[in-house]
Write a protein that holds these residues in place. Structure first.
Motif, PDB file in Angstrom:
ATOM      1  N   LYS A  76       0.819  -1.217   0.000  1.00  0.00           N
ATOM      2  CA  LYS A  76       0.000   0.000   0.000  1.00  0.00           C
ATOM      3  C   LYS A  76       0.854   1.269   0.000  1.00  0.00           C
ATOM      4  CE  LYS A  76      -4.011  -2.136   2.197  1.00  0.00           C
ATOM      5  NZ  LYS A  76      -4.987  -2.098   3.315  1.00  0.00           N
ATOM      6  N   ASN A  77       2.034   1.172  -0.633  1.00  0.00           N
ATOM      7  CA  ASN A  77       2.901   2.332  -0.774  1.00  0.00           C
ATOM      8  C   ASN A  77       2.612   2.976  -2.135  1.00  0.00           C
ATOM      9  OD1 ASN A  77       5.203   3.939  -1.549  1.00  0.00           O
ATOM     10  ND2 ASN A  77       6.337   3.010   0.123  1.00  0.00           N
ATOM     11  N   PRO A  78       1.976   4.155  -2.166  1.00  0.00           N
ATOM     12  CA  PRO A  78       1.554   4.761  -3.441  1.00  0.00           C
ATOM     13  C   PRO A  78       2.709   4.987  -4.411  1.00  0.00           C
ATOM     14  CG  PRO A  78       0.513   5.879  -1.598  1.00  0.00           C
ATOM     15  CD  PRO A  78       1.555   4.967  -1.013  1.00  0.00           C
ATOM     16  N   ALA A  79       3.858   5.439  -3.895  1.00  0.00           N
ATOM     17  CA  ALA A  79       4.989   5.729  -4.785  1.00  0.00           C
ATOM     18  C   ALA A  79       5.464   4.457  -5.476  1.00  0.00           C
ATOM     19  CB  ALA A  79       6.119   6.364  -3.987  1.00  0.00           C
ATOM     20  N   PHE A  80       5.634   3.367  -4.693  1.00  0.00           N
ATOM     21  CA  PHE A  80       6.086   2.118  -5.306  1.00  0.00           C
ATOM     22  C   PHE A  80       5.012   1.545  -6.218  1.00  0.00           C
ATOM     23  CE2 PHE A  80       6.614  -2.453  -5.523  1.00  0.00           C
ATOM     24  CZ  PHE A  80       7.936  -2.556  -5.902  1.00  0.00           C
ATOM     25  N   SER A  81       3.747   1.627  -5.810  1.00  0.00           N
ATOM     26  CA  SER A  81       2.652   1.094  -6.624  1.00  0.00           C
ATOM     27  C   SER A  81       2.610   1.776  -7.987  1.00  0.00           C
ATOM     28  CB  SER A  81       1.317   1.279  -5.902  1.00  0.00           C
ATOM     29  OG  SER A  81       1.255   0.469  -4.748  1.00  0.00           O
ATOM     30  N   ASN A  82       2.829   3.082  -8.007  1.00  0.00           N
ATOM     31  CA  ASN A  82       2.818   3.802  -9.282  1.00  0.00           C
ATOM     32  C   ASN A  82       3.946   3.347 -10.198  1.00  0.00           C
ATOM     33  OD1 ASN A  82       0.539   5.372  -8.760  1.00  0.00           O
ATOM     34  ND2 ASN A  82       1.725   6.959  -7.705  1.00  0.00           N
ATOM     35  N   ALA A 170       8.173 -17.695   1.903  1.00  0.00           N
ATOM     36  CA  ALA A 170       8.011 -16.533   1.017  1.00  0.00           C
ATOM     37  C   ALA A 170       6.797 -15.738   1.470  1.00  0.00           C
ATOM     38  CB  ALA A 170       7.856 -16.982  -0.436  1.00  0.00           C
ATOM     39  N   ILE A 171       6.722 -14.512   0.981  1.00  0.00           N
ATOM     40  CA  ILE A 171       5.567 -13.664   1.233  1.00  0.00           C
ATOM     41  C   ILE A 171       5.185 -12.965  -0.063  1.00  0.00           C
ATOM     42  CG2 ILE A 171       7.029 -11.759   2.046  1.00  0.00           C
ATOM     43  CD1 ILE A 171       4.684 -11.050   3.953  1.00  0.00           C
ATOM     44  N   LEU A 172       3.889 -13.001  -0.358  1.00  0.00           N
ATOM     45  CA  LEU A 172       3.350 -12.333  -1.539  1.00  0.00           C
ATOM     46  C   LEU A 172       2.738 -11.004  -1.120  1.00  0.00           C
ATOM     47  CD1 LEU A 172       1.450 -14.979  -3.734  1.00  0.00           C
ATOM     48  CD2 LEU A 172       3.376 -13.551  -4.431  1.00  0.00           C
ATOM     49  N   ILE A 173       3.189  -9.936  -1.746  1.00  0.00           N
ATOM     50  CA  ILE A 173       2.658  -8.600  -1.435  1.00  0.00           C
ATOM     51  C   ILE A 173       1.866  -8.096  -2.637  1.00  0.00           C
ATOM     52  CG2 ILE A 173       3.231  -6.251  -0.777  1.00  0.00           C
ATOM     53  CD1 ILE A 173       5.839  -7.240   0.337  1.00  0.00           C
ATOM     54  N   PRO A 174       0.567  -7.869  -2.486  1.00  0.00           N
ATOM     55  CA  PRO A 174      -0.212  -7.325  -3.601  1.00  0.00           C
ATOM     56  C   PRO A 174       0.241  -5.907  -3.950  1.00  0.00           C
ATOM     57  CG  PRO A 174      -1.647  -8.223  -1.880  1.00  0.00           C
ATOM     58  CD  PRO A 174      -0.266  -8.146  -1.313  1.00  0.00           C
ATOM     59  N   ILE A 175       0.283  -5.595  -5.232  1.00  0.00           N
ATOM     60  CA  ILE A 175       0.546  -4.231  -5.707  1.00  0.00           C
ATOM     61  C   ILE A 175      -0.782  -3.666  -6.186  1.00  0.00           C
ATOM     62  CG2 ILE A 175       1.797  -2.824  -7.369  1.00  0.00           C
ATOM     63  CD1 ILE A 175       3.921  -5.050  -7.408  1.00  0.00           C
ATOM     64  N   LEU A 176      -1.185  -2.560  -5.616  1.00  0.00           N
ATOM     65  CA  LEU A 176      -2.508  -2.008  -5.869  1.00  0.00           C
ATOM     66  C   LEU A 176      -2.438  -0.836  -6.842  1.00  0.00           C
ATOM     67  CD1 LEU A 176      -3.765  -2.009  -2.167  1.00  0.00           C
ATOM     68  CD2 LEU A 176      -3.943  -3.834  -3.862  1.00  0.00           C
ATOM     69  N   ASP A 177      -3.398  -0.776  -7.728  1.00  0.00           N
ATOM     70  CA  ASP A 177      -3.515   0.337  -8.665  1.00  0.00           C
ATOM     71  C   ASP A 177      -4.193   1.495  -7.945  1.00  0.00           C
ATOM     72  OD1 ASP A 177      -4.023   2.125 -10.682  1.00  0.00           O
ATOM     73  OD2 ASP A 177      -4.613   0.593 -12.134  1.00  0.00           O
ATOM     74  N   GLU A 178      -3.440   2.540  -7.662  1.00  0.00           N
ATOM     75  CA  GLU A 178      -3.968   3.669  -6.903  1.00  0.00           C
ATOM     76  C   GLU A 178      -5.011   4.461  -7.694  1.00  0.00           C
ATOM     77  OE1 GLU A 178      -3.204   4.253  -3.759  1.00  0.00           O
ATOM     78  OE2 GLU A 178      -1.810   2.566  -3.702  1.00  0.00           O
ATOM     79  N   GLN A 180      -7.344   3.036  -9.793  1.00  0.00           N
ATOM     80  CA  GLN A 180      -8.554   2.269 -10.095  1.00  0.00           C
ATOM     81  C   GLN A 180      -9.044   1.494  -8.864  1.00  0.00           C
ATOM     82  OE1 GLN A 180      -8.544  -0.022 -13.712  1.00  0.00           O
ATOM     83  NE2 GLN A 180      -7.099   1.336 -14.715  1.00  0.00           N
ATOM     84  N   SER A 181      -9.443   2.234  -7.851  1.00  0.00           N
ATOM     85  CA  SER A 181     -10.043   1.647  -6.640  1.00  0.00           C
ATOM     86  C   SER A 181      -9.161   0.561  -6.019  1.00  0.00           C
ATOM     87  CB  SER A 181     -11.436   1.087  -6.956  1.00  0.00           C
ATOM     88  OG  SER A 181     -12.275   2.099  -7.465  1.00  0.00           O
ATOM     89  N   ARG A 182      -7.869   0.782  -6.108  1.00  0.00           N
ATOM     90  CA  ARG A 182      -6.905  -0.116  -5.466  1.00  0.00           C
ATOM     91  C   ARG A 182      -7.042  -1.561  -5.972  1.00  0.00           C
ATOM     92  NH1 ARG A 182      -4.603   2.747  -1.455  1.00  0.00           N
ATOM     93  NH2 ARG A 182      -3.813   0.952  -0.318  1.00  0.00           N
TER      94      ARG A 182
END
Length: 207
Positions: A76-82, A170-178, A180-182
């Protein structure tokens, strides 16, 4: 003379009887003491094992909590998600890929992950570090549908990697589109080598 011999015989018999009685008593007391000692020793051993086990469990719980706290740096890091969104939508975006790799190299250097892979929602690899590893294990990819449904970080417990036959987590981290409603647009798969990080951490907790 005969009476003296009979008296001596009776005395001998009585002495033998008393000796046997004392021997039986000593044996009974000794067996009871040994049984009590054995029970106490077993109870102490069980308590020690229980304490060690609980310490290890507490260590695992603490480690898991710290792991999730660490991964919040990306989740949920906007900068990395972008940046990730740019790379996922346009694999030819070299600038976005460079920034992502710089970010992940710093993240790997200061944390406990020996492999980091950027995946799309189908499990296809887009970026990875280190360079000699190009794809996560099938056990990691199989968790993608679950992570898509939950929208949460997903920990993959001990599994054997088919590439080198070693055991990892391992750990899976979702990347959210900031924009389009995450909506989930991809994942970061972070691999942990328990021999390098987890086992020493647990040993440290119980010493």
């Amino acid at each position: 003379m005969k009476q003296y011999a009979e008296k001596q015989k009776r005395t001998l018999i009585i002495s033998i009887f008393v000796f046997l009685l004392l021997a039986a008593g000593i044996s009974a007391v000794g067996y009871k003491s040994y049984t009590r000692f054995e029970l106490q020793s077993r109870a102490q051993t069980e308590d020690r094992i229980s304490n060690i086990t609980q310490s290890k469990i507490n260590g695992l719980v603490d480690w898991r909590r710290e792991l999730l706290d660490d991964t919040n740096f990306i989740y949920k890091n906007p900068a990395f998600s972008n940046l990730a969104g740019r790379s996922l939508k346009n694999p030819q975006d070299v600038e976005a890929q460079k920034y992502i790799l710089d970010w992940l190299n710093i993240y790997q250097t200061h944390d406990q992950f020996d492999q980091i892979v950027l995946l799309d929602t189908q499990g296809e690899t887009l970026l990875f570090i280190p360079d000699e590893i190009s794809s996560p294990a099938s056990a990691v990819k199989q968790k993608i549908p679950e992570a898509l449904r939950s929208g949460q970080m997903t920990i993959i417990d001990f599994y054997r990697d088919e590439y080198d036959q070693r055991v990892y987590l391992a750990i899976l981290i979702p990347i959210l589109d900031e924009q389009q409603s995450r909506r989930i647009i991809g994942f970061l798969a972070l691999r942990i080598n328990p021999r390098s990080y987890l086992y020493p951490y647990i040993n440290e907790q119980v010493m």
